[in-house]
Design a protein around this motif. Structure first.
Motif, PDB file in Angstrom:
ATOM      1  N   GLN A  27       0.844  -1.195   0.000  1.00  0.00           N
ATOM      2  CA  GLN A  27       0.000   0.000   0.000  1.00  0.00           C
ATOM      3  C   GLN A  27       0.879   1.246   0.000  1.00  0.00           C
ATOM      4  O   GLN A  27       2.024   1.184   0.438  1.00  0.00           O
ATOM      5  CB  GLN A  27      -0.900   0.034   1.240  1.00  0.00           C
ATOM      6  CG  GLN A  27      -2.099  -0.914   1.190  1.00  0.00           C
ATOM      7  CD  GLN A  27      -3.033  -0.626   0.008  1.00  0.00           C
ATOM      8  OE1 GLN A  27      -3.169   0.505  -0.422  1.00  0.00           O
ATOM      9  NE2 GLN A  27      -3.668  -1.665  -0.527  1.00  0.00           N
ATOM     10  N   VAL A  28       0.336   2.347  -0.443  1.00  0.00           N
ATOM     11  CA  VAL A  28       1.058   3.618  -0.351  1.00  0.00           C
ATOM     12  C   VAL A  28       0.081   4.687   0.146  1.00  0.00           C
ATOM     13  O   VAL A  28      -1.142   4.515   0.016  1.00  0.00           O
ATOM     14  CB  VAL A  28       1.620   4.079  -1.722  1.00  0.00           C
ATOM     15  CG1 VAL A  28       2.849   3.309  -2.089  1.00  0.00           C
ATOM     16  CG2 VAL A  28       0.574   4.005  -2.816  1.00  0.00           C
ATOM     17  N   ASP A  29       0.636   5.757   0.730  1.00  0.00           N
ATOM     18  CA  ASP A  29      -0.222   6.887   1.122  1.00  0.00           C
ATOM     19  C   ASP A  29      -0.451   7.756  -0.100  1.00  0.00           C
ATOM     20  O   ASP A  29       0.494   8.335  -0.637  1.00  0.00           O
ATOM     21  CB  ASP A  29       0.475   7.711   2.218  1.00  0.00           C
ATOM     22  CG  ASP A  29       0.551   6.941   3.513  1.00  0.00           C
ATOM     23  OD1 ASP A  29      -0.374   6.147   3.790  1.00  0.00           O
ATOM     24  OD2 ASP A  29       1.540   7.126   4.251  1.00  0.00           O
ATOM     25  N   ILE A  30      -1.703   7.804  -0.490  1.00  0.00           N
ATOM     26  CA  ILE A  30      -2.020   8.526  -1.731  1.00  0.00           C
ATOM     27  C   ILE A  30      -2.504   9.939  -1.414  1.00  0.00           C
ATOM     28  O   ILE A  30      -3.291  10.141  -0.491  1.00  0.00           O
ATOM     29  CB  ILE A  30      -3.162   7.791  -2.482  1.00  0.00           C
ATOM     30  CG1 ILE A  30      -2.701   6.406  -2.877  1.00  0.00           C
ATOM     31  CG2 ILE A  30      -3.632   8.559  -3.703  1.00  0.00           C
ATOM     32  CD1 ILE A  30      -1.585   6.423  -3.872  1.00  0.00           C
ATOM     33  N   ASP A  31      -2.012  10.899  -2.181  1.00  0.00           N
ATOM     34  CA  ASP A  31      -2.554  12.251  -2.080  1.00  0.00           C
ATOM     35  C   ASP A  31      -3.373  12.528  -3.331  1.00  0.00           C
ATOM     36  O   ASP A  31      -2.855  12.408  -4.443  1.00  0.00           O
ATOM     37  CB  ASP A  31      -1.402  13.248  -1.937  1.00  0.00           C
ATOM     38  CG  ASP A  31      -0.687  13.052  -0.617  1.00  0.00           C
ATOM     39  OD1 ASP A  31      -1.297  13.345   0.419  1.00  0.00           O
ATOM     40  OD2 ASP A  31       0.447  12.542  -0.625  1.00  0.00           O
ATOM     41  N   PHE A  44       1.897   9.775  -5.294  1.00  0.00           N
ATOM     42  CA  PHE A  44       2.693   9.498  -4.098  1.00  0.00           C
ATOM     43  C   PHE A  44       4.175   9.678  -4.439  1.00  0.00           C
ATOM     44  O   PHE A  44       4.546   9.764  -5.618  1.00  0.00           O
ATOM     45  CB  PHE A  44       2.404   8.093  -3.543  1.00  0.00           C
ATOM     46  CG  PHE A  44       2.749   6.971  -4.484  1.00  0.00           C
ATOM     47  CD1 PHE A  44       1.861   6.582  -5.473  1.00  0.00           C
ATOM     48  CD2 PHE A  44       3.962   6.294  -4.371  1.00  0.00           C
ATOM     49  CE1 PHE A  44       2.177   5.538  -6.348  1.00  0.00           C
ATOM     50  CE2 PHE A  44       4.281   5.256  -5.237  1.00  0.00           C
ATOM     51  CZ  PHE A  44       3.380   4.885  -6.232  1.00  0.00           C
ATOM     52  N   TYR A  85      -2.953   0.391  -9.611  1.00  0.00           N
ATOM     53  CA  TYR A  85      -3.630  -0.137  -8.439  1.00  0.00           C
ATOM     54  C   TYR A  85      -4.467  -1.316  -8.933  1.00  0.00           C
ATOM     55  O   TYR A  85      -5.385  -1.135  -9.739  1.00  0.00           O
ATOM     56  CB  TYR A  85      -4.507   0.973  -7.856  1.00  0.00           C
ATOM     57  CG  TYR A  85      -5.113   0.643  -6.525  1.00  0.00           C
ATOM     58  CD1 TYR A  85      -4.343   0.663  -5.362  1.00  0.00           C
ATOM     59  CD2 TYR A  85      -6.465   0.345  -6.398  1.00  0.00           C
ATOM     60  CE1 TYR A  85      -4.893   0.374  -4.125  1.00  0.00           C
ATOM     61  CE2 TYR A  85      -7.033   0.069  -5.172  1.00  0.00           C
ATOM     62  CZ  TYR A  85      -6.233   0.084  -4.029  1.00  0.00           C
ATOM     63  OH  TYR A  85      -6.783  -0.198  -2.820  1.00  0.00           O
TER      64      TYR A  85
ATOM     65  N   GLN B 310      10.639  12.999   9.679  1.00  0.00           N
ATOM     66  CA  GLN B 310      10.042  11.810  10.282  1.00  0.00           C
ATOM     67  C   GLN B 310      10.645  11.542  11.665  1.00  0.00           C
ATOM     68  O   GLN B 310       9.935  11.175  12.607  1.00  0.00           O
ATOM     69  CB  GLN B 310      10.256  10.600   9.370  1.00  0.00           C
ATOM     70  CG  GLN B 310       9.361  10.672   8.136  1.00  0.00           C
ATOM     71  CD  GLN B 310       9.814   9.718   7.042  1.00  0.00           C
ATOM     72  OE1 GLN B 310      10.880   9.125   7.115  1.00  0.00           O
ATOM     73  NE2 GLN B 310       8.990   9.593   6.011  1.00  0.00           N
ATOM     74  N   GLN B 540      -9.330  17.590   4.860  1.00  0.00           N
ATOM     75  CA  GLN B 540      -8.307  16.637   5.341  1.00  0.00           C
ATOM     76  C   GLN B 540      -7.138  16.385   4.392  1.00  0.00           C
ATOM     77  O   GLN B 540      -6.238  15.619   4.728  1.00  0.00           O
ATOM     78  CB  GLN B 540      -8.950  15.295   5.712  1.00  0.00           C
ATOM     79  CG  GLN B 540      -9.915  15.461   6.880  1.00  0.00           C
ATOM     80  CD  GLN B 540     -10.538  14.165   7.281  1.00  0.00           C
ATOM     81  OE1 GLN B 540     -10.716  13.267   6.469  1.00  0.00           O
ATOM     82  NE2 GLN B 540     -10.891  14.060   8.544  1.00  0.00           N
ATOM     83  N   PHE B 541      -7.144  16.996   3.240  1.00  0.00           N
ATOM     84  CA  PHE B 541      -5.992  16.819   2.352  1.00  0.00           C
ATOM     85  C   PHE B 541      -5.171  18.110   2.318  1.00  0.00           C
ATOM     86  O   PHE B 541      -5.724  19.207   2.327  1.00  0.00           O
ATOM     87  CB  PHE B 541      -6.443  16.448   0.936  1.00  0.00           C
ATOM     88  CG  PHE B 541      -7.028  15.067   0.888  1.00  0.00           C
ATOM     89  CD1 PHE B 541      -6.221  13.948   1.023  1.00  0.00           C
ATOM     90  CD2 PHE B 541      -8.401  14.884   0.738  1.00  0.00           C
ATOM     91  CE1 PHE B 541      -6.762  12.675   0.994  1.00  0.00           C
ATOM     92  CE2 PHE B 541      -8.942  13.612   0.718  1.00  0.00           C
ATOM     93  CZ  PHE B 541      -8.121  12.497   0.846  1.00  0.00           C
ATOM     94  N   THR B 645       7.009  15.103   5.524  1.00  0.00           N
ATOM     95  CA  THR B 645       6.426  13.820   5.935  1.00  0.00           C
ATOM     96  C   THR B 645       6.513  12.782   4.826  1.00  0.00           C
ATOM     97  O   THR B 645       6.127  11.636   5.004  1.00  0.00           O
ATOM     98  CB  THR B 645       4.946  14.027   6.259  1.00  0.00           C
ATOM     99  OG1 THR B 645       4.336  14.650   5.109  1.00  0.00           O
ATOM    100  CG2 THR B 645       4.747  14.903   7.466  1.00  0.00           C
ATOM    101  N   ARG B 647       4.741  13.103   2.141  1.00  0.00           N
ATOM    102  CA  ARG B 647       3.504  13.215   1.365  1.00  0.00           C
ATOM    103  C   ARG B 647       3.669  14.265   0.263  1.00  0.00           C
ATOM    104  O   ARG B 647       4.586  15.090   0.306  1.00  0.00           O
ATOM    105  CB  ARG B 647       2.329  13.623   2.273  1.00  0.00           C
ATOM    106  CG  ARG B 647       2.072  12.668   3.423  1.00  0.00           C
ATOM    107  CD  ARG B 647       1.673  11.297   2.919  1.00  0.00           C
ATOM    108  NE  ARG B 647       0.358  11.295   2.305  1.00  0.00           N
ATOM    109  CZ  ARG B 647      -0.765  10.889   2.900  1.00  0.00           C
ATOM    110  NH1 ARG B 647      -0.705  10.423   4.133  1.00  0.00           N
ATOM    111  NH2 ARG B 647      -1.917  10.909   2.261  1.00  0.00           N
TER     112      ARG B 647
END
Lengths: 134, 673
Positions: A27-31, A44, A85, B310, B540-541, B645, B647
């Motif tokens: 999984q990855v943190d998606i923006d 990401f 994905y 981090q 939240q983004f 972070t 992101r």
């Protein structure tokens, strides 16, 4: 003989040529990127680059269902990292002959090179050029 | 010793004597050597004498004949030459003889030399000719400097890409380009052109015969010749750096000897190669670093910064470790700032290149234009300068074609016959501002308005202000080409100028006075990589906008009373459009609690107010252009950035937000109708 990675999307078997494959990650943190087309889940950070994530299920089946075993497949194609994905990843399969796919959905037809058979199962070989739009 | 060797040996001994004589004479007459005609005549005859030993060696004969002819020119040009040039010339002469001696002494390479000697010798002759021509050249050193910079860059890129495999087509293209770019050089043109032409022909020959695979000997020869070319260019650059005189510490003989080794040796040890490279580098006091390495270094710093971010979170609970961590972080920031500074260089070469282009371009279209440059010492990011070239060229060429009137017309309306274009740069510490101004026709806003009405971009009776009319010129496809004003031709492509500048986080402004001229102002970040930004959340983004675009921030209590009918915001004496970014980006309005309003300024004084969910922080971010083909259709962003972070934050573009809000309102109105 050519090698390809077997992946499943909406219970359909697909394969991508192994040459473009970089890594498969859980999984990855998606923006998200608002206003982009819905088949781009977001972006990401990966190896110093900003990488777009294509939702293969949405791109091929216009469906947004989530899968517990979903994976992110990272490809490197023509100098760009792009991620897919997908619902599930299986194994490496080998094939030596592609044939034309018949009686399939127009959208899927647009993104594949053809179909090959292995152990009596049909696999659609994805065309990375068209998928990534390069 | 066979006959051939004996003849050559005799030749070299005599050559050595000539060198000794030269040294002796040189020591005696010192700086007055220019006027010492008898000394020159002596050298002249000595070289002539040497020719008689070279009957069996056409190459040697040719090179000495040329040397002899050079003396002819030398004696004729004595009035223009200064003593230091003579010294340098003699130093070259010694180097040349030393090179010849080296060839003979290395007997094992001699056969190789005999086989490829003709061609190789032409290159040596090229070294000599180039340096001599440079001595004789009295002008255009800046042009030459630029040429060398460009040529060296091409060769370095080629070198980087051909470590494992030599791409002959690529080598051919590079040499061809160097040959082409040498065309603006005056006296040097023929020599460099000739040298590259020879090289090019050789590569073409190798390409033709290497249908399947390049022969190892050919590849080795091409690699050596590329090295030769690099050394020649580095040598010449060093000479220019030192105002056309050789630095005593530069041991040209050693370089040339190393060069011979490279040309004639079947192999060269790593140490030797390092020595030659070191020598060729040591002649330059500045170290050239490839842009790729700089990018990698910046990328590495960025990855380091993310890791630090981090760690910070994990260490916050331990006071002692956190203090130590902060010290480490401060050292990192100072290192990062130094590395960012390395990317900066004076804008002078970029501006001067334009000055040359303008001169040439104005000649081709028969216009007389004077060019004023200012702020040449202003420092900008090297990458920024690369991005700048296309928009600057566009603006400047259009100013000449369409802005500046013909001489007759200018005289008729009371202006000087010669038009003026100014290019200036200044920095305020945060931004670099580049202005391109001309004293031409200026822009007739009535004509712009008429055209806009015809193109249905504005209503006939609309009360559009001047600034909005100027903005229309940046609209894709907007053109007033049917009207003979300065705008003619400028409409096409001005949108690309805007896109280019905005992609690097800058903005373009335009002002004009009809009949007096036009000014384009490009406001650019000091470096592409570092901009102070405000980070905020929308549903939240995290998103971000450069601080330079933010005029004010209001919290909920402050802003609530300034909101007029949900869509407008009172800011000082103005009423601005109010956009709920939640609704605009996610189709779901932001929660009122904790929300803020940002007053944003975009291009050409465009001002809007946006509601965001929460302010996160202020940060100095490295902005990255959006280059992935899949992302090129992003309508709301100019670039992206990686946060500490790890992101990704999209850098929102003010003008695009306003445009997007307008199109949504338009659609809503259509539905209501």
């Amino acid at each position: 003989m050519c090698s390809a990675l077997h992946l499943i999307c909406n219970e359909t078997f697909f394969a991508i040529p192994i040459d473009s494959l970089v890594e498969v990650i859980d999984q990855v943190d998606i923006d998200p990127i608002p206003t982009m087309s819905l088949d781009i889940k977001g972006v990401f950070y990966y190896r110093g680059k900003i990488v777009p994530l294509i939702d293969l299920r949405y791109k091929l089946f216009q469906s947004k269902e989530l899968s517990q075993s979903a994976r992110v497949v990272i490809l490197q194609h023509k100098g760009f990292f792009t991620a897919l994905y997908v619902d599930q990843i299986r194994m490496i399969v080998e094939y030596d002959r592609l044939r034309r796919a018949e009686n399939i959905d127009e959208t899927i037809e647009k993104y594949i090179d053809g179909v090959f058979q292995e152990n009596n199962l049909d696999y659609f070989l994805l065309n990375i050029d068209r998928l990534v739009g390069i | 010793m066979n006959k051939t060797d004996q003849t050559l040996d005799k030749f070299l001994n005599n050559a050595q004597e000539v060198i000794s004589e030269i040294l002796a004479k040189e020591a005696k007459v010192d700086e007055n050597i220019v006027n010492d005609v008898s000394t020159l005549m002596f050298l002249y005859h000595q070289v002539k004498e040497l020719l008689s030993y070279c009957d069996e060696y056409e190459s040697l004969r040719t090179i000495l004949k040329n040397l002899y002819n050079s003396f002819d020119r030398f004696t004729m040009m004595d009035e223009e030459l200064v003593p230091k040039d003579v010294q340098a010339f003699l130093q070259n002469l010694r180097a040349l003889f030393a090179g010849l001696r080296y060839i003979i002494e290395q007997k094992e390479y001699f056969e190789f030399f005999c086989v490829t000697g003709e061609q190789t010798f032409k290159k040596i002759q090229g070294v000599y000719d180039l340096t001599f021509e440079l001595l004789c050249s009295q002008s255009n050193s800046e042009d030459f400097y630029d040429f060398i910079e460009e040529a060296n860059q091409l060769l370095e890129e080629l070198n980087d890409s051909s470590i494992d495999e030599l791409d002959l087509d690529y080598v051919f293209r590079v040499i061809h380009t160097i040959k082409g770019t040498s065309s603006f050089l005056d006296e040097l043109h023929d020599t460099i052109h000739h040298l590259c032409h020879e090289f090019e022909s050789y590569i073409a020959f190798v390409i033709e015969k290497s249908i399947v695979k390049i022969d190892q000997a050919d590849e080795s020869c091409i690699r050596r010749l590329l090295m030769v070319l690099r050394i020649i260019l580095t040598n010449l650059k060093s000479r220019l750096d030192q105002q056309n005189s050789f630095n005593e510490s530069v041991d040209l003989i050693k370089i040339l000897t190393g060069l011979q080794n490279l040309i004639h040796g079947e192999s060269i040890s790593a140490d030797e190669l390092y020595q030659v490279e070191e020598l060729s580098v040591s002649v330059d006091h500045n170290i050239r670093v490839s842009a790729l390495y700089m990018d990698q270094l910046s990328g590495g710093m960025e990855a380091f910064q993310i890791k630090l971010g981090q760690f910070r979170k994990q260490l916050e609970s331990d006071l002692y470790l956190f203090e130590e961590f902060q010290k480490l972080q401060n050292s990192f920031f100072s290192l990062q700032s130094r590395i960012l500074d390395l990317r900066l260089f004076a804008i002078e070469p970029v501006f001067k290149r334009f000055a040359r282009q303008i001169e040439e371009y104005s000649k081709t279209i028969n216009k007389s234009v004077a060019f004023q440059l200012s702020g040449l010492e202003t420092k900008i990011d090297r990458k920024l300068s690369e991005v700048l070239i296309a928009p600057l060229t566009h603006i400047v060429r259009n100013a000449i074609s369409h802005g500046i009137e013909d001489s007759d017309e200018r005289v008729f309306i009371g202006k000087e016959a010669q038009g003026n274009i100014g290019l200036s740069a200044r920095s305020n510490g945060k931004n670099v501002v580049i202005e391109i101004s001309d004293d031409g026709r200026g822009i007739d806003l009535d004509i712009v308005k008429q055209q806009a009405i015809q193109s249905k971009l504005v209503e006939k009776d609309s009360n559009i202000n001047d600034q909005d009319l100027y903005n229309l010129l940046f609209t894709p496809g907007f053109s007033t080409s049917e009207v003979l004003t300065e705008v003619s031709g400028r409409g096409v492509g001005l949108d690309s100028v805007k896109v280019d500048v905005e992609r690097i986080g800058g903005k373009v402004e335009l002002s004009s006075v009809l009949g007096e001229g036009t000014t384009f102002r490009l406001v650019l970040p000091l470096t592409i990589t570092s901009v102070d930004c405000l980070l905020f959340e929308v549903n939240q983004f995290v998103f971000t906008i450069p601080m330079g675009n933010i005029l004010a921030v209001y919290d909920y209590e402050q802003y609530n009373e300034k909101v007029l009918d949900q869509t407008k915001f009172r800011y000082r004496s103005k009423v601005l459009r109010l956009i709920d970014l939640g609704k605009l980006l996610f189709n779901k309005g932001v929660e009122a609690k904790g929300s803020h309003v940002l007053i944003l300024e975009g291009l050409n004084n465009l001002m809007i107010a946006v509601i965001v969910s929460k302010i996160v922080s202020k940060d100095n971010l490295l902005l990255r252009p959006i280059d992935h083909p899949l992302l090129k259709d992003i309508k709301i962003a100019s670039s992206m950035s990686i946060l500490k972070t790890g992101r990704v934050a999209t850098v929102l573009d003010v003008s695009s937000l306003d445009k997007k809000a307008s199109s949504i309102e338009l659609n809503k109105d259509r539905k209501n109708v």
